[in-house]
Scaffold this motif. Structure first.
Motif, short mmCIF file in Angstrom:
data_model
loop_
_atom_site.label_atom_id
_atom_site.label_comp_id
_atom_site.label_asym_id
_atom_site.label_seq_id
_atom_site.Cartn_x
_atom_site.Cartn_y
_atom_site.Cartn_z
N LEU A 31 30.99 4.79 20.63
CA LEU A 31 29.85 4.25 19.89
C LEU A 31 29.24 5.28 18.96
CD1 LEU A 31 27.87 1.90 19.40
CD2 LEU A 31 26.47 2.81 21.27
N THR A 32 28.70 6.35 19.53
CA THR A 32 27.94 7.30 18.72
C THR A 32 28.82 8.05 17.72
OG1 THR A 32 26.43 7.59 20.59
CG2 THR A 32 26.28 9.18 18.81
N LEU A 33 29.92 8.65 18.19
CA LEU A 33 30.77 9.41 17.28
C LEU A 33 31.43 8.51 16.24
CD1 LEU A 33 32.49 12.05 19.59
CD2 LEU A 33 30.46 12.30 18.14
N THR A 34 31.71 7.25 16.62
CA THR A 34 32.26 6.31 15.64
C THR A 34 31.23 5.99 14.57
OG1 THR A 34 33.74 5.36 17.31
CG2 THR A 34 33.31 4.05 15.35
N GLN A 35 29.99 5.80 14.98
CA GLN A 35 28.94 5.52 14.01
C GLN A 35 28.69 6.71 13.08
OE1 GLN A 35 25.59 4.31 16.41
NE2 GLN A 35 26.22 2.16 16.44
N MET A 36 28.95 7.92 13.58
CA MET A 36 28.74 9.11 12.76
C MET A 36 29.67 9.15 11.56
SD MET A 36 26.23 11.01 13.84
CE MET A 36 26.62 12.51 12.96
N THR A 37 30.79 8.42 11.62
CA THR A 37 31.71 8.41 10.47
C THR A 37 31.08 7.76 9.25
OG1 THR A 37 32.71 6.31 11.21
CG2 THR A 37 33.72 8.35 12.00
N GLN A 38 30.01 7.00 9.45
CA GLN A 38 29.31 6.43 8.31
C GLN A 38 28.61 7.51 7.49
OE1 GLN A 38 26.63 3.52 9.97
NE2 GLN A 38 28.26 2.36 10.96
N LEU A 39 28.40 8.67 8.09
CA LEU A 39 27.74 9.78 7.40
C LEU A 39 28.75 10.80 6.90
CD1 LEU A 39 24.83 10.34 9.97
CD2 LEU A 39 24.83 8.89 7.92
N SER A 40 30.05 10.55 7.11
CA SER A 40 31.07 11.54 6.73
C SER A 40 32.16 10.95 5.85
CB SER A 40 31.69 12.14 7.98
OG SER A 40 32.38 11.12 8.72
N ASN A 41 31.84 9.85 5.16
CA ASN A 41 32.83 9.18 4.31
C ASN A 41 34.09 8.77 5.08
OD1 ASN A 41 31.15 9.47 2.12
ND2 ASN A 41 32.21 11.25 1.27
N GLY A 42 33.91 8.38 6.33
CA GLY A 42 35.02 7.89 7.14
C GLY A 42 35.79 8.97 7.89
N LEU A 43 35.44 10.24 7.71
CA LEU A 43 36.14 11.31 8.43
C LEU A 43 35.72 11.29 9.91
CD1 LEU A 43 35.88 14.30 5.92
CD2 LEU A 43 37.88 12.87 6.40
N ALA A 44 36.71 11.39 10.78
CA ALA A 44 36.43 11.37 12.22
C ALA A 44 35.70 12.63 12.65
CB ALA A 44 37.73 11.22 13.01
N MET A 45 34.86 12.48 13.67
CA MET A 45 34.16 13.64 14.21
C MET A 45 35.16 14.52 14.97
SD MET A 45 31.05 13.42 13.19
CE MET A 45 31.75 12.74 11.68
N PRO A 46 35.00 15.83 14.92
CA PRO A 46 35.98 16.74 15.55
C PRO A 46 36.22 16.47 17.03
CG PRO A 46 34.47 17.95 14.13
CD PRO A 46 33.94 16.56 14.22
N ASP A 47 35.19 16.04 17.76
CA ASP A 47 35.33 15.81 19.19
C ASP A 47 36.36 14.72 19.49
OD1 ASP A 47 32.46 16.14 18.15
OD2 ASP A 47 32.35 17.09 20.13
N SER A 48 36.56 13.79 18.55
CA SER A 48 37.46 12.66 18.78
C SER A 48 38.91 12.99 18.50
CB SER A 48 37.03 11.48 17.90
OG SER A 48 35.68 11.12 18.15
N LEU A 49 39.18 14.12 17.90
CA LEU A 49 40.55 14.47 17.49
C LEU A 49 41.28 15.14 18.65
CD1 LEU A 49 39.69 15.77 13.91
CD2 LEU A 49 40.52 13.51 14.59
#
Length: 211
Positions: free
Chosen positions: A61-79
Motif C-alpha cells: 500500500l504505502t510504498l506503492t502509493q509513493m510511486t506517485q511521487l517518483s514518476n512511477g519509479l519503485a521505492m528501493p525497499d521493494s526491489l
C-alpha cells in the motif's frame, strides 16, 4: 476393638481392605489444562495476522502509493534484487524534498514497525515449536537479524537519498542491505512454515490426536 484395613485384608482377603463405607476412593482424574495454558497457538495466530497486515500496509500500500511521487519509479525497499547507485540518484532527482521526507517518515514508522513485528512473530514461532535447540536459536537469531538489517537498510536508503553530494558508496551499501533483508525474510518465512508444518504433523500423528 475394630481391626485396621491391613488386618482385615490378611484375614478376609484384599476385598476386606475397602473402607468401612464400602466405597473405594475414586481414581484420580487427570488435571485439565486451563484455557490458554501452555498453548501459544492463539498468540501466534494473532501475531501472524499483525505481520501480514503490516506487510500489506508497508509494501503493497504505502510504498506503492509513493510511486506517485517518483514518476512511477519503485521505492528501493521493494526491489528484491537490489538497485544501482545510478537508480537511486535518478530517484532522488525526481523526488522533491517533501517526497523524500515522506519516504523517510514511512521508513521510521511503518517500516520499523513491520520489521519488529515480523521478527517478534517468527521468534515466537521458533521458540515455541522448534524442537532441536540449535534450530530454535538459529530461527530466533535469523528473525532478529532480519529486523536489524531491514532497519539499517532503511537508514542507508534515506542517507543516500539525502546526501549532498550524492554518495554512491552509501547507495551501494543500501542495495546490499536491501538484498540481504529479502534473503533473510525468505529464509525466516520458509523456516517458520517448516516448523509449523512439522509441529502439525507431530500433533496429527500423536495417539491423543485420534482419541
Amino acid at each position: 476393638m475394630s481391626k485396621t484395613p491391613a488386618q482385615r485384608a490378611r484375614k478376609h482377603g484384599s476385598s476386606a481392605a475397602v473402607a468401612p463405607s464400602g466405597r473405594s476412593a475414586p481414581p484420580e482424574q487427570p488435571r485439565k489444562a486451563q484455557p490458554g495454558e501452555g498453548n501459544p497457538k492463539l498468540i501466534v495466530i494473532a501475531a501472524l495476522g499483525a505481520t501480514l497486515f503490516m506487510f500489506w500496509y508497508f509494501h503493497l500500500l504505502t510504498l506503492t502509493q509513493m510511486t506517485q511521487l517518483s514518476n512511477g519509479l519503485a521505492m528501493p525497499d521493494s526491489l528484491v534484487g537490489g538497485f544501482s547507485a545510478d537508480y537511486l540518484e535518478r530517484l532522488r532527482g525526481v523526488m522533491d524534498a517533501d517526497a523524500l521526507g515522506q519516504l523517510s517518515y514511512v521508513h521510521k514508522t511503518a517500516g520499523t514497525i513491520f520489521a519488529i513485528v515480523f521478527a517478534l512473530t517468527f521468534a515466537l514461532v521458533f521458540a515455541a515449536w522448534a524442537r532441536p535447540r540449535a534450530a530454535r536459536w538459529a530461527g530466533v537469531s535469523l528473525a532478529v537479524a532480519f529486523a536489524v538489517v531491514r532497519i539499517a537498510g532503511s537508514v542507508a536508503i534515506d542517507g543516500a537519498l539525502g546526501s549532498r553530494p550524492f554518495d554512491a558508496g552509501q547507495a551501494t551499501l543500501a542495495s546490499v542491505l536491501v538484498i540481504l533483508g529479502w534473503v533473510l525474510f525468505t529464509i525466516v518465512v520458509l523456516g517458520g512454515a517448516a516448523v509449523l508444518f512439522v509441529n502439525w504433523r507431530r500433533r496429527a500423528g500423536s495417539p491423543s490426536a485420534g482419541s
